[in-house]
Design a protein around this motif. Sequence first.
Motif, short mmCIF file in Angstrom:
data_model
loop_
_atom_site.label_atom_id
_atom_site.label_comp_id
_atom_site.label_asym_id
_atom_site.label_seq_id
_atom_site.Cartn_x
_atom_site.Cartn_y
_atom_site.Cartn_z
N ILE A 19 0.84 -1.21 0.00
CA ILE A 19 0.00 0.00 0.00
C ILE A 19 0.87 1.25 0.00
O ILE A 19 0.55 2.24 -0.68
N THR A 20 1.97 1.21 0.74
CA THR A 20 2.89 2.35 0.75
C THR A 20 3.46 2.59 -0.65
O THR A 20 3.56 3.73 -1.12
N GLY A 21 3.83 1.50 -1.33
CA GLY A 21 4.32 1.63 -2.69
C GLY A 21 3.30 2.25 -3.62
O GLY A 21 3.61 3.13 -4.43
N LEU A 22 2.07 1.80 -3.51
CA LEU A 22 1.00 2.35 -4.34
C LEU A 22 0.77 3.82 -4.04
O LEU A 22 0.48 4.62 -4.94
N ALA A 23 0.91 4.21 -2.77
CA ALA A 23 0.72 5.61 -2.40
C ALA A 23 1.77 6.49 -3.06
O ALA A 23 1.46 7.62 -3.50
N PHE A 24 3.00 6.00 -3.16
CA PHE A 24 4.05 6.79 -3.83
C PHE A 24 3.77 6.93 -5.32
O PHE A 24 4.10 7.95 -5.93
N LEU A 25 3.17 5.90 -5.92
CA LEU A 25 2.89 5.96 -7.35
C LEU A 25 1.73 6.91 -7.67
O LEU A 25 1.65 7.45 -8.77
N GLY A 26 0.83 7.08 -6.71
CA GLY A 26 -0.33 7.91 -6.98
C GLY A 26 -1.29 7.22 -7.92
O GLY A 26 -1.34 5.99 -8.00
N THR A 27 -2.04 7.99 -8.67
CA THR A 27 -3.01 7.43 -9.62
C THR A 27 -2.28 6.81 -10.81
O THR A 27 -1.54 7.51 -11.50
N PRO A 28 -2.45 5.51 -11.04
CA PRO A 28 -1.72 4.88 -12.17
C PRO A 28 -2.16 5.47 -13.50
O PRO A 28 -3.30 5.92 -13.66
N VAL A 29 -1.26 5.46 -14.46
CA VAL A 29 -1.60 5.93 -15.79
C VAL A 29 -2.42 4.84 -16.48
O VAL A 29 -2.02 3.68 -16.53
N PRO A 30 -3.63 5.15 -16.95
CA PRO A 30 -4.48 4.11 -17.55
C PRO A 30 -3.98 3.68 -18.91
O PRO A 30 -3.24 4.41 -19.58
N VAL A 31 -4.39 2.49 -19.34
CA VAL A 31 -3.92 1.97 -20.63
C VAL A 31 -4.44 2.80 -21.80
O VAL A 31 -3.84 2.79 -22.88
N GLU A 32 -5.53 3.52 -21.60
CA GLU A 32 -6.07 4.32 -22.69
C GLU A 32 -5.40 5.69 -22.81
O GLU A 32 -5.70 6.46 -23.73
N ASN A 45 6.27 11.34 -11.95
CA ASN A 45 6.50 10.36 -10.87
C ASN A 45 7.89 9.73 -10.90
O ASN A 45 8.13 8.76 -10.20
N GLN A 46 8.80 10.30 -11.68
CA GLN A 46 10.11 9.68 -11.87
C GLN A 46 10.86 9.48 -10.56
O GLN A 46 11.53 8.45 -10.37
N ASP A 47 10.79 10.42 -9.65
CA ASP A 47 11.50 10.30 -8.38
C ASP A 47 10.82 9.34 -7.41
O ASP A 47 11.47 8.77 -6.53
N ASP A 48 9.50 9.17 -7.56
CA ASP A 48 8.75 8.33 -6.64
C ASP A 48 8.72 6.87 -7.07
O ASP A 48 8.54 5.98 -6.22
N ILE A 49 8.89 6.59 -8.35
CA ILE A 49 8.79 5.22 -8.84
C ILE A 49 9.84 4.31 -8.20
O ILE A 49 9.51 3.19 -7.77
N PRO A 50 11.12 4.72 -8.07
CA PRO A 50 12.08 3.85 -7.39
C PRO A 50 11.72 3.57 -5.94
O PRO A 50 11.94 2.46 -5.44
N VAL A 51 11.17 4.57 -5.25
CA VAL A 51 10.76 4.36 -3.86
C VAL A 51 9.63 3.33 -3.80
O VAL A 51 9.64 2.42 -2.96
N ALA A 52 8.67 3.47 -4.72
CA ALA A 52 7.58 2.50 -4.78
C ALA A 52 8.12 1.11 -5.08
O ALA A 52 7.68 0.11 -4.48
N HIS A 106 14.75 6.79 -17.96
CA HIS A 106 15.08 7.94 -18.83
C HIS A 106 13.77 8.60 -19.31
O HIS A 106 13.55 8.78 -20.51
N ALA A 107 12.94 8.94 -18.35
CA ALA A 107 11.62 9.49 -18.68
C ALA A 107 11.71 10.79 -19.47
O ALA A 107 10.79 11.11 -20.23
N ASP A 108 12.80 11.52 -19.32
CA ASP A 108 12.93 12.80 -20.02
C ASP A 108 13.25 12.63 -21.50
O ASP A 108 13.04 13.57 -22.29
N THR A 109 13.78 11.46 -21.88
CA THR A 109 14.21 11.29 -23.27
C THR A 109 13.56 10.11 -23.98
O THR A 109 13.73 9.95 -25.18
N ILE A 110 12.81 9.29 -23.27
CA ILE A 110 12.23 8.09 -23.87
C ILE A 110 11.20 8.47 -24.94
O ILE A 110 10.47 9.46 -24.80
#
Length: 212
Positions: A19-32, A45-52, A106-110
């Motif tokens: 649950i803590t991991g999910l809280a760091f991710l926030g609202t997931p990006v939907p497939v659509e 969320n780039q900084d929070d994803i590794p923590v999650a 590499h979220a800034d360049t992907i």
Amino acid sequence: MSDSKVPLLSAIGFNALFITGLAFLGTPVPVEASPAKTVAWLQLNQDDIPVAAVCFALAMIPFLVLIAWARRALPDIYGYAFLAAAGAFAAQSMISIWFLLGTSLHADTIDPKTARSLLDVGSYFGPMLTTTDVVMAGAVALVALREGLLPRWLGLLSVVFAIEQLAETATIYGNSGFAAPGGDWNNVLGGGLLGIWLIALGFALGRDRQTA
């Protein structure tokens, strides 16, 4: 075997870390979501994803402790099925995190289309994981209801959970909203029932009884 709090504490620990991991991710990006919105979410969320991801990885430790207790309690044929399904659960969970971590690195360049495709692969973690839950819950249900080696209430709860998970495989065909891969059916309804079932299992395994 005397009472032990280890299984219940393990189940609680797994839930708390997940649950803590999910809280760091926030609202997931939907497939659509469009490729552009997907990259925007990754950058936000780039900084929070590794923590999650660390929380999810650490959650596997109490999960595997709980699995060890369950394997010891279940008769061989049920226990082997349970152990195999639990191992597949852990492996699939970690692989899905690899896709998320790798995409965010590499979220800034992907390339947006590449990011969308990689997260699409990871989103099928939920729909495919349901079969491992069915086997785990089914093994516990049979041991409780047929063999009488676990509480009947746990067997009934396991049946409900197994049926819901079997129905949840329908999210493989979803493409938006509640029933989409990685949508609320997977993450909220299915994930919530999984957490409740694991805590119930941990409670029952820790009670004083004869080990099978």
